[in-house]
Enzyme design. Structure first.
Site, PDB file in Angstrom:
ATOM      1  N   LYS B  14       0.882  -1.304  -0.028  1.00 34.77           N
ATOM      2  CA  LYS B  14      -0.057  -0.211   0.364  1.00 34.77           C
ATOM      3  C   LYS B  14       0.607   1.534  -0.635  1.00 34.77           C
ATOM      4  O   LYS B  14       1.844   1.424   0.823  1.00 34.77           O
ATOM      5  CB  LYS B  14      -0.765   0.304   1.102  1.00 34.77           C
ATOM      6  CG  LYS B  14      -1.415   0.972   1.583  1.00 34.77           C
ATOM      7  CD  LYS B  14      -2.458   1.330   3.185  1.00 34.77           C
ATOM      8  CE  LYS B  14      -3.140   1.822   2.780  1.00 34.77           C
ATOM      9  NZ  LYS B  14      -2.466   3.099   3.829  1.00 34.77           N
ATOM     10  N   LYS B  19       7.219   0.417   1.368  1.00 33.92           N
ATOM     11  CA  LYS B  19       7.362  -0.793  -0.006  1.00 33.92           C
ATOM     12  C   LYS B  19       9.235  -0.186  -0.049  1.00 33.92           C
ATOM     13  O   LYS B  19       9.938  -1.055  -1.064  1.00 33.92           O
ATOM     14  CB  LYS B  19       6.859  -0.950  -0.616  1.00 33.92           C
ATOM     15  CG  LYS B  19       6.303  -0.104  -1.510  1.00 33.92           C
ATOM     16  CD  LYS B  19       5.569  -0.848  -2.786  1.00 33.92           C
ATOM     17  CE  LYS B  19       4.962   0.943  -3.194  1.00 33.92           C
ATOM     18  NZ  LYS B  19       4.407   1.696  -2.501  1.00 33.92           N
ATOM     19  N   LYS B  45       4.923   8.014  -9.201  1.00 39.65           N
ATOM     20  CA  LYS B  45       5.268   9.059  -7.700  1.00 39.65           C
ATOM     21  C   LYS B  45       6.610   9.430  -8.316  1.00 39.65           C
ATOM     22  O   LYS B  45       7.839  10.312  -7.748  1.00 39.65           O
ATOM     23  CB  LYS B  45       5.298   8.620  -6.679  1.00 39.65           C
ATOM     24  CG  LYS B  45       4.383   8.488  -5.600  1.00 39.65           C
ATOM     25  CD  LYS B  45       4.097   9.289  -4.289  1.00 39.65           C
ATOM     26  CE  LYS B  45       5.048   8.405  -3.695  1.00 39.65           C
ATOM     27  NZ  LYS B  45       4.195   6.924  -3.331  1.00 39.65           N
ATOM     28  N   ASP B 131      -1.806  -1.072  -4.645  1.00 42.54           N
ATOM     29  CA  ASP B 131      -3.292  -1.502  -4.715  1.00 42.54           C
ATOM     30  C   ASP B 131      -3.609  -2.608  -5.710  1.00 42.54           C
ATOM     31  O   ASP B 131      -4.727  -3.084  -5.665  1.00 42.54           O
ATOM     32  CB  ASP B 131      -4.130  -0.183  -4.466  1.00 42.54           C
ATOM     33  CG  ASP B 131      -4.296   0.302  -3.268  1.00 42.54           C
ATOM     34  OD1 ASP B 131      -3.266  -0.230  -1.579  1.00 42.54           O
ATOM     35  OD2 ASP B 131      -3.911   1.570  -2.532  1.00 42.54           O
TER      36      ASP B 131
END
Lengths: 446, 291
Positions: B14, B19, B45, B131
């Site tokens: 998530k 991560k 990102k 996700d």
């Protein structure tokens, strides 16, 4: 469930919308999709004699969306294309047609449209993603979206015209006889002192879209067309009159005029004179085919494939003229459960026909026709080819028709009715004639 | 695809769960152990490899694709700590376009550039937005790109929900050659019931724990300096945690197809834990008693 659909004849919503706007004089489409969407539409139309014109063929402006427009969004590419199209192609109204790609990526086409409209250009947009529906859906939705927005982007003045009637439901290209049928409806209304707003073809154009707000009434023939008529009803209070089909014969013409006269003032004297003439015309020609009827046992049974409107109209005509048993019909336009329309013509079909099927899969349609064990098949060129291969009599009146040119022939009203009867008798006589000749040739060679 | 060069590992989780931090520290630990490593950030990102390359600017694959010019490997990659080859797929600006298709296109570009044939890595780590919101984000675990995936999760229910979604994707794609699950990396572990929640989740879903990573100030501090813990604090206990995790991931061949929980099952399971946590926090029962 997945499987192969053979020859799905009608194309997608984008195609339906493109075909619709290409037949409104003064409208320039801007296709926001990959190049294939527009080209496929043209290539498939080409073989039915349609698809040309100022913004037809390969000339339809489009964004030719590529992978980078999917990843990064295609809105700026669309902006560029709108500006260039306005610069190069003269038009009275520019209609952006949004495709599946645009819908999935979520391009803000509304903002792009607003931006150009603020600069004084007449632009509207519509979402006609192929996954939303077929060509008939596209016809309805592009018209509805144009009528929702056109009055904000084009100079107009609303003034109700007591004699003006909007005509919806005759779909360019999808009805192979659309030009002749529009002319025939206009002729009938003119005979009782009314004028038709037909939108399409020589007598239509962007001015019809503007004038639509002035009409006293909208008439919708068949299921498709209810949506744009409803837009005018909500926006301007113009009532709509729904008919399951276009007028098939004198009786239908009479009913049409009677129902119109309940909502619009018609010239009663003119109407009576016209209907008397139509009655005489029908009786005269119907009497002339009696000999053929007796000699050839014409129209004992039949199966019909096509759009719901055509199927109901032709089935009714066959039954009333020849007493035909309609073994089965296949509807190629209403492919899923329909909750979008008030109109439900299921009873109209079930009253005439033993079995009603829904399919756009040629393989399935051929199996239905085989099982119907009929000798006479009415449908498109696909069904005609199938019938001829099986040694059945056949007549092509549904989309697509590949082997003849249709310019302004009509299949509606008493003129269209007699024309259809003529074609039906011809199809059966030709079939019998060929059979006889083959037999003679066989005996001579023996 | 031909024979795969190196072990290709996808790491999901998530957003904000740590991560990228975890992946970068695993990459750094593998590099420190002498392996050739590639880390590919698969998140619009595009900050996956920041701590490996001191926060320096790196053009993303999709930035280069947008320019439309011919792309060279050198333009979109840079060597970071320990020689880890850092790549960011990038993506559209938020709210525009299709990031999922972007990930797909970026992976295709890397294959066309013969990245793995040229660099000959021992390990390739894909750091993926976790996700799995659409097919695009499942690209690294299907089409034979990776054969194993790990998921980073805390004991937070939303993180476990995302992990469960990944399990669903693995479950769908594994039978047709997609990746299997190597395990769950339990991140941000604090004293108390946190381990037990994740332990219970892996038991329920037929998976296992790849390693527990405690919440540590060393991580935050290293990140502020634009470095991994392995580089900034090589002698810390936290660095050893990452080294052990990297060793486990490098050696683990116990790959499984998880049994994701159904929506109602997951909700009930979360609720039962919620009740127990409530009792613990309010002092109704002790931790040992509750779990």
């Amino acid at each position: 469930m997945s499987g192969v659909i053979k020859n799905p004849r009608n194309g997608c919503a984008l195609h339906g919308a493109l075909q619709t706007v290409q037949e409104i004089r003064g409208v320039v489409p801007i296709i926001h999709a990959n190049a294939g969407c527009g080209v496929i539409n043209y290539l498939s139309a080409l073989s039915t004699g349609e698809g040309r014109g100022l913004t037809g063929g390969y000339n339809a402006p489009g964004t030719t969306v590529q992978e980078r427009h999917v990843i990064f969004g295609g809105a700026s590419r669309l902006r560029e294309q709108i500006k260039n199209t306005i610069k190069i192609v003269n038009g009275d109204l520019y209609v952006i047609l949004n495709s599946c790609e645009s819908a999935m990526v979520g391009d803000d086409v509304e903002a792009m449209t607003r931006e150009i409209v603020e600069q004084g250009e007449p632009v509207v947009n519509t979402l006609v993603a192929g996954f939303n529906g077929g060509a008939h859906y596209g016809y309805e939705h592009v018209l509805a979206d144009i009528l929702r927005s056109v009055y904000e982007v084009k100079k107009n003045e609303r003034k109700t015209d007591e004699t003006l009637v909007n005509i919806f439901g005759i779909i360019p290209w999808k009805d192979p006889f659309w030009k002749g049928n529009l002319d025939e409806i206009s002729k009938i209304l003119k005979a009782v002192g009314l004028r038709s707003n037909v939108f399409f073809g020589d007598n239509g154009g962007v001015e019809d879209l503007i004038k639509a707000q002035n009409a006293k009434l909208s008439i919708v023939f068949g299921r498709w067309g209810e949506l744009p008529a409803s837009v005018l009803e909500t926006k301007f209070g113009i009532p709509k009159l729904l008919f399951p089909t276009l007028p098939a014969d004198y009786k239908d013409e009479k009913e049409l005029i009677e129902k119109i006269s309940e909502l619009v003032s018609v010239n009663k004297e003119k109407a009576e004179q016209f209907l008397a003439k139509e009655k005489k015309y029908e009786e005269n020609y119907r009497a002339r085919i009696l000999t053929d009827l007796l000699d050839y046992d014409i129209g004992k049974d039949a199966a019909i494939v096509g759009d719901e409107e055509t199927v109901i109209r032709v089935a009714k005509l066959l039954k009333s003229t020849f007493g035909t048993e309609i073994r089965s019909v296949v509807l190629t336009d209403v492919l899923k459960h329909d909750e979008d329309h008030l109109a439900d013509y299921t009873d109209d079909i079930e009253g005439i026909v033993s079995k009603v099927y829904i399919s756009s899969d040629q393989k399935e349609i051929e199996e239905i026709l085989k099982a119907s064990k009929t000798e006479f098949i009415i449908g498109s060129s696909f069904e005609k080819a199938f019938a001829e291969k099986r040694g059945n009599a056949a007549l092509d009146i549904s989309f697509p028709i590949y082997d003849r040119t249709i310019l302004n022939k009509t299949t509606i009203g008493t003129v269209g009715e007699i024309g259809l009867i003529e074609d039906i008798v011809y199809a059966v006589k030709k079939y019998e004639w060929n059979r006889k000749n083959n037999l003679v040739a066989y005996i001579r060679n023996y | 695809m031909g024979k795969k060069i190196g072990k290709h590992i996808a790491i999901y989780g998530k957003g904000g769960i740590g991560k990228s931090t975890t992946t970068s520290n695993i990459s750094a630990a593998l590099a420190e152990a002498g392996y050739k490593v590639v880390q590919i950030g698969c998140d619009p990102k595009s900050d996956s490899t920041n701590t490996l390359r001191g926060n320096n600017y790196l053009p993303t694959v999709l930035d280069s694709l947008r320019e439309g010019n011919k792309i060279h490997l050198d333009d979109i990659s840079v060597k970071g700590f320990g020689g880890v080859l850092c790549i960011e797929s990038g993506g559209p600006v938020p709210g525009v376009g299709c990031a999922g298709r972007g990930i797909n296109a970026a992976v295709n570009v890397l294959q066309e550039l013969r990245l793995f044939e040229e660099f000959k890595p021992d390990y390739v780590l894909y750091d993926v937005l976790g996700d799995v919101v659409c097919g695009g984000f499942a690209v690294p675990i299907r089409d034979g790109i990776t054969d194993r995936a790990y998921v980073v999760s805390s004991s937070d229910f939303m993180a476990l929900y995302a992990a469960n979604n990944l399990f669903k994707a693995i479950n769908k794609y594994a039978p047709t050659g997609g990746a299997k699950l190597g395990g769950v990396i339990a991140n941000s572990m604090k004293p108390g019931y946190h381990r037990e929640i994740v332990d219970d989740f892996v038991t329920k879903t037929g998976t296992s724990i790849a390693g527990y990573v405690n919440r540590s100030l060393d991580v935050q501090q290293s990140e502020l300096y634009g470095k991994t813990v392995i580089e900034a604090k090589p002698d810390s206990a936290q660095a050893d945690i990452y080294r052990n995790l990297a060793k486990y991931i490098a050696e683990n061949e116990n790959l499984v197809v998880p049994n994701p929980l159904g929506a109602a099952e997951l909700r009930d399971w979360a609720r039962s834990w919620g009740d127990r946590i409530y009792d613990i926090e309010n002092g109704v029962v002790g931790v040992a008693e509750a779990i």
